[in-house]
Design a protein around this motif. Sequence first.
Motif, PDB file in Angstrom:
ATOM      1  N   HIS C  60      44.501   5.399  61.212  1.00 36.84           N
ATOM      2  CA  HIS C  60      43.886   5.197  62.528  1.00 36.84           C
ATOM      3  C   HIS C  60      42.386   5.364  62.437  1.00 36.84           C
ATOM      4  N   ASP C  61      41.732   4.963  63.532  1.00 36.18           N
ATOM      5  CA  ASP C  61      40.317   5.281  63.671  1.00 36.18           C
ATOM      6  C   ASP C  61      40.206   6.783  63.932  1.00 36.18           C
ATOM      7  N   PRO C  62      39.392   7.498  63.174  1.00 34.46           N
ATOM      8  CA  PRO C  62      39.340   8.966  63.339  1.00 34.46           C
ATOM      9  C   PRO C  62      38.751   9.375  64.680  1.00 34.46           C
ATOM     10  N   LEU C  63      38.085   8.448  65.369  1.00 31.69           N
ATOM     11  CA  LEU C  63      37.451   8.814  66.630  1.00 31.69           C
ATOM     12  C   LEU C  63      38.278   8.394  67.840  1.00 31.69           C
ATOM     13  N   GLU C  64      39.340   7.654  67.594  1.00 35.94           N
ATOM     14  CA  GLU C  64      40.134   7.089  68.692  1.00 35.94           C
ATOM     15  C   GLU C  64      40.972   8.194  69.343  1.00 35.94           C
ATOM     16  N   THR C  65      40.669   8.484  70.605  1.00 40.67           N
ATOM     17  CA  THR C  65      41.407   9.554  71.289  1.00 40.67           C
ATOM     18  C   THR C  65      42.593   8.966  72.045  1.00 40.67           C
ATOM     19  N   ASN C  66      43.584   9.804  72.256  1.00 41.40           N
ATOM     20  CA  ASN C  66      44.762   9.392  73.015  1.00 41.40           C
ATOM     21  C   ASN C  66      45.293  10.638  73.715  1.00 41.40           C
ATOM     22  N   LEU C  67      44.813  10.835  74.939  1.00 43.28           N
ATOM     23  CA  LEU C  67      45.097  12.099  75.613  1.00 43.28           C
ATOM     24  C   LEU C  67      46.577  12.286  75.927  1.00 43.28           C
ATOM     25  N   SER C  68      47.308  11.194  75.936  1.00 43.25           N
ATOM     26  CA  SER C  68      48.734  11.331  76.226  1.00 43.25           C
ATOM     27  C   SER C  68      49.519  11.793  75.007  1.00 43.25           C
ATOM     28  N   ASN C  69      48.852  11.787  73.889  1.00 43.66           N
ATOM     29  CA  ASN C  69      49.556  12.107  72.642  1.00 43.66           C
ATOM     30  C   ASN C  69      48.869  13.282  71.934  1.00 43.66           C
ATOM     31  N   ARG C  70      48.576  14.378  72.682  1.00 44.09           N
ATOM     32  CA  ARG C  70      47.785  15.475  72.122  1.00 44.09           C
ATOM     33  C   ARG C  70      48.660  16.444  71.345  1.00 44.09           C
ATOM     34  N   LEU C  71      48.104  17.026  70.310  1.00 45.03           N
ATOM     35  CA  LEU C  71      48.716  18.118  69.576  1.00 45.03           C
ATOM     36  C   LEU C  71      50.150  17.841  69.178  1.00 45.03           C
ATOM     37  N   THR C  72      50.402  16.644  68.691  1.00 41.86           N
ATOM     38  CA  THR C  72      51.747  16.379  68.185  1.00 41.86           C
ATOM     39  C   THR C  72      51.927  17.097  66.859  1.00 41.86           C
ATOM     40  N   ASN C  73      53.198  17.377  66.528  1.00 43.04           N
ATOM     41  CA  ASN C  73      53.484  18.153  65.322  1.00 43.04           C
ATOM     42  C   ASN C  73      53.418  17.272  64.076  1.00 43.04           C
ATOM     43  N   PRO C  74      53.125  17.886  62.923  1.00 47.72           N
ATOM     44  CA  PRO C  74      53.150  17.130  61.676  1.00 47.72           C
ATOM     45  C   PRO C  74      54.585  16.868  61.257  1.00 47.72           C
ATOM     46  N   PHE C  75      54.777  16.057  60.198  1.00 48.86           N
ATOM     47  CA  PHE C  75      56.111  15.537  59.860  1.00 48.86           C
ATOM     48  C   PHE C  75      57.087  16.636  59.488  1.00 48.86           C
ATOM     49  N   TRP C  76      56.610  17.764  58.961  1.00 47.13           N
ATOM     50  CA  TRP C  76      57.585  18.780  58.570  1.00 47.13           C
ATOM     51  C   TRP C  76      58.179  19.517  59.762  1.00 47.13           C
ATOM     52  N   HIS C  77      57.543  19.352  60.958  1.00 54.53           N
ATOM     53  CA  HIS C  77      58.158  19.928  62.152  1.00 54.53           C
ATOM     54  C   HIS C  77      58.910  18.872  62.941  1.00 54.53           C
ATOM     55  N   ASP C  78      58.456  17.647  62.785  1.00 61.57           N
ATOM     56  CA  ASP C  78      58.963  16.607  63.674  1.00 61.57           C
ATOM     57  C   ASP C  78      58.953  15.299  62.895  1.00 61.57           C
ATOM     58  N   ALA C  79      60.118  14.964  62.327  1.00 64.63           N
ATOM     59  CA  ALA C  79      60.187  13.836  61.406  1.00 64.63           C
ATOM     60  C   ALA C  79      59.807  12.515  62.066  1.00 64.63           C
ATOM     61  N   LYS C  80      59.903  12.458  63.415  1.00 63.34           N
ATOM     62  CA  LYS C  80      59.598  11.219  64.118  1.00 63.34           C
ATOM     63  C   LYS C  80      58.143  10.788  63.923  1.00 63.34           C
ATOM     64  N   THR C  81      57.274  11.783  63.787  1.00 62.33           N
ATOM     65  CA  THR C  81      55.846  11.466  63.729  1.00 62.33           C
ATOM     66  C   THR C  81      55.432  10.863  62.400  1.00 62.33           C
ATOM     67  N   LEU C  82      56.353  10.870  61.439  1.00 62.65           N
ATOM     68  CA  LEU C  82      55.974  10.507  60.081  1.00 62.65           C
ATOM     69  C   LEU C  82      55.254   9.155  60.025  1.00 62.65           C
ATOM     70  N   GLU C  83      55.747   8.178  60.789  1.00 64.55           N
ATOM     71  CA  GLU C  83      55.138   6.851  60.702  1.00 64.55           C
ATOM     72  C   GLU C  83      53.824   6.759  61.458  1.00 64.55           C
ATOM     73  N   GLU C  84      53.813   7.319  62.663  1.00 60.75           N
ATOM     74  CA  GLU C  84      52.649   7.140  63.522  1.00 60.75           C
ATOM     75  C   GLU C  84      51.521   8.102  63.139  1.00 60.75           C
ATOM     76  N   HIS C  85      51.808   9.393  63.189  1.00 63.64           N
ATOM     77  CA  HIS C  85      50.791  10.411  62.868  1.00 63.64           C
ATOM     78  C   HIS C  85      51.396  11.418  61.906  1.00 63.64           C
ATOM     79  N   PRO C  86      51.366  11.157  60.620  1.00 60.21           N
ATOM     80  CA  PRO C  86      52.079  12.014  59.644  1.00 60.21           C
ATOM     81  C   PRO C  86      51.664  13.482  59.746  1.00 60.21           C
ATOM     82  N   LEU C  87      50.388  13.730  60.025  1.00 63.55           N
ATOM     83  CA  LEU C  87      49.952  15.127  60.118  1.00 63.55           C
ATOM     84  C   LEU C  87      49.680  15.516  61.561  1.00 63.55           C
ATOM     85  N   GLY C  88      50.237  14.786  62.458  1.00 64.18           N
ATOM     86  CA  GLY C  88      50.070  15.131  63.859  1.00 64.18           C
ATOM     87  C   GLY C  88      48.730  14.696  64.412  1.00 64.18           C
TER      88      GLY C  88
END
Lengths: 339, 326, 305
Positions: C60-88
């Motif tokens: 992703h763009d490192p500056l692109e904010t998405n307030l609806s998707n804040r503080l999501t967990n990394p993949f080891w807590h939440d396998a769903k995020t692996l594709e979109e935000h691997p490290l949350g």
Amino acid sequence: MSETVLEVENLTVDIPIASGMLHPVRGISFSVQKGETLCIVGESGCGKSLTSLAMMGLLPKTAQRRTDKLLFRGEEIGDLPERQMSKLRGGAMSMIFQEPMTSLNPAYTIGDQLMEAFRRHVTRDRAVARDRAVYLLEKVGISSAASRLSQYPHQLSGGLRQRVMIAMALMCEPELIIADEPTTALDVTIQAQILHLLAELQDEFDMGLILITHDLGVVARIADKVQVMYAGRTVEEGPVNAIFEEPAHPYTQGLLRCIPVPGKTKRGERLGSVPGIVPNLVGDLEGCMFRNRCPHATAECDTAGEQLAKLSSGDHAHACIRSLADRAAIDASSTKAAE
Amino acid sequence: MKDAEIIAPALETDNVSCVFNVSQGFMKGTKPLRAINGVSLQVPKGEVVGLVGESGCGKSTLANVLLGLQAPTTGDVRYSGTSAAGFSRKDVARRIQPIFQDPYSSLNPTKTIRSIVSQPLRIHNVGDPSEWDAKVDEMLDIVGLPSRSANNYPSQMSGGQRQRVAIARALIMRPEIVICDEPTSALDVSVQSQILNLLQDLKDELGLTYLLISHNLAVVEHLADRVAVMYLGRIVEEGPADKVFANPRHPYTKALLESVLTPDPKLGVPETHLGAVFPNPIDPPSGCSFHPRCVACMDICKSKAPRPISSEGHMAECHLMEGDAQ
Amino acid sequence: MTDIAHTPRSFGQIVDEVLEPSPMQKLRKRMFGNYSFLAGLVIILLILAVALLAPLLAPHDPLETNLSNRLTNPFWHDAKTLEEHPLGTDKVGRDYLSRLIYGAQISLLIGVSTMLISGTIGTILGVTAGYFGGRVDMVINFIINTRLAMPVFLVAMAAVVAFGASLTVVILVLGLFLWDRFAVVMRSITMQARDLDYVKAARAMGCSTPYIIVREIFPNVLGSLTVVATVEMANAILLEAALSFLGFGVQAPTPSWGLMLNEAREYMFFSPWLLALPGTCLFFLVLAINLFGDGLRDVTLEKGR
């Protein structure tokens, strides 16, 4: 009458290095009597300094020393633990190094350093130690000795420092002094003085002296016995007169032709030389190590042993498979063949 | 002798002095140190002049002055009769080159032999750069090195070979004069003779003039035509080598000659009768600077400095000589 | 002496030859035998590759904010995020992996440019002082001491307050302040090199002083210079992180590892990875540079024996 101070038989030093086993000293034997001067002479890399360190048990940690005999005053010291060895080193056996500045500790006064070994080995009494230090400093020709005790090494000139080193070596009345190039770093005039002093003191205290040097002039003037080393072996040994007047080994002969001698070599005349360089002493070695530089070498030398063979005159021995007469005959025939 | 008068000497110093101000410690001001003090020396073309003396006598400072590395405080240096006063460093470099004692520190370890030997050509921009390689090969051949060694680094060579490289570098510009500063004392005995032979051959072949600085009097006697003996910044004796060695006039020269250890087992260790103490050059003795160490010291020596007296081209500075002259 | 064998001609070739590898061969051999050097080098190259290829690697763009998707967990807590935000994502919903990748750019940029500026200043001062000695040395020594008497951190903060916080200001301040070690080391090494005979030979040859400094002395101090440079680079990277952490360095939203640590402070107990990830990156980069520098010192400086 004469008493053997040190006897070394078949001393070998091996050092493992990255490319194999280095054999810097390959079976050296010699002995020194009381009041006798033995000179070990050779060029850099011949193993003379390692020989001296091996005698004192001061070899680097990785080096392996083997001897058939290492007798000091008739007792075997080859297997003494380090503790007893170090007691011996400061006391009955002492050493003088080439560079006095590196062997004197710049942080202590001359007096402290002179008295240290004495108070450790002989007596704790400070006054006695001090008296002896002053006595010896005067003995080695240092003026106003008492006031010098409080000086630091850097306040003295090179010649004075070497005198202090000699005084230090004499503190515990040693029976043997090993001097490794003691005058190489000094001016000619100072060199003569220091050698004179060493010879005088040796006479007076009846010590054995082993002098290691590359300078044939020094050897000729001070030695009783000479040991010529090449590539870790003794190639020639004998009384000093025999070595200089009838050198037998091609290496000794070559060395003596290399140096200009006032009065003997003519001005502008070409000097002799020993072409080539010292062989690599790593791995298995066979044959005479001097053969690549020897003008008389033949195929036999590739397998020849390097045992010392006695010459006619008593103690004089050399390590060439051919006698002088043989070599002359070979040379004559080869020049004939060339013609 | 006559030729020497007509042709100006290759190298000549006229009353050269060099004074350094030595700090005496923090806030204590400085004191002058006369490293060389009124030295007049001539090196005739094609000859070898030996310069001997103990360390600290000013030999090295004199060498630096002659090489143009140190400006003399007073006096004049002349190369073949031309004063060096208006010379640039490069002008001096074309005439005179040094060979140093230690071939381990005199070659830059990061450069190849070719680059070291060709450096003077590049600095002085001599000739066509495409010929430089050939010149280097030729020079290496002259000093007895195989041309393939040009691509080596100094660390790949032995002491004797390095000294040959240093000689090649000094000679590639074909200077008239070479200052050999203890050229063999860092080398092994068997290599020393090779270098001495080489220096001798090069001198004959290229018509060089040498100033040979050495403490080894046997080497000086072997090579030199003339000898100058230096003591505490002054030349105290100078003359033809055979005369000086056979019949030294100054007590210091005598002492030096006595100290030479010729390899003759019949002679014992010499007794030199010199006091151990080399005087402090910042605070030199009054009168003749040698008097505290001299065996023949007289009253006059303590108060009055002797003047140079020469006869038959052999000069000495000693009051003993004045008695002879009168 | 009619014996020809004893008087070989010194004209013509001589026989002795030393069969030693060239300095370059030796250097290469030692490099491949030195594990800390190799390990450091590999990690640095990896981080460098990541920094250079950031636009390709970052999802992703490192500056692109998405307030609806804040503080999501990394993949080891939440396998769903692996594709979109691997490290949350962070507190404003920016992709954490992309920010870490771009952060490598900032750290390396700071390290390299600071090192270049301070290295240039320090080397010039140190070599000048060491070569000329005397009064020049006295003056430069005074400058070095003056610099050493100033606390870098406080001056840096003051400068940021005065000139405003930005990447350029941080680089300039650090570059203009971290030259002291270069100067001290270069000065002492140059002093030793100056008295060697090859420098004297070059002078007697008629070489100019700048030529001697650049061509004769500089190649021989290069080894030590590189070692100091690595140490200073690591130092600069850490200082930048510290300044950014305190808010005196790079300003948001630039993805700097120090700044990320600062932003993660308040979530330390709930989302510890926000703190741990940039911290680990920083740790490995600095460790690698130091390993590399240490190894380099062993490789280059044991030249003598």
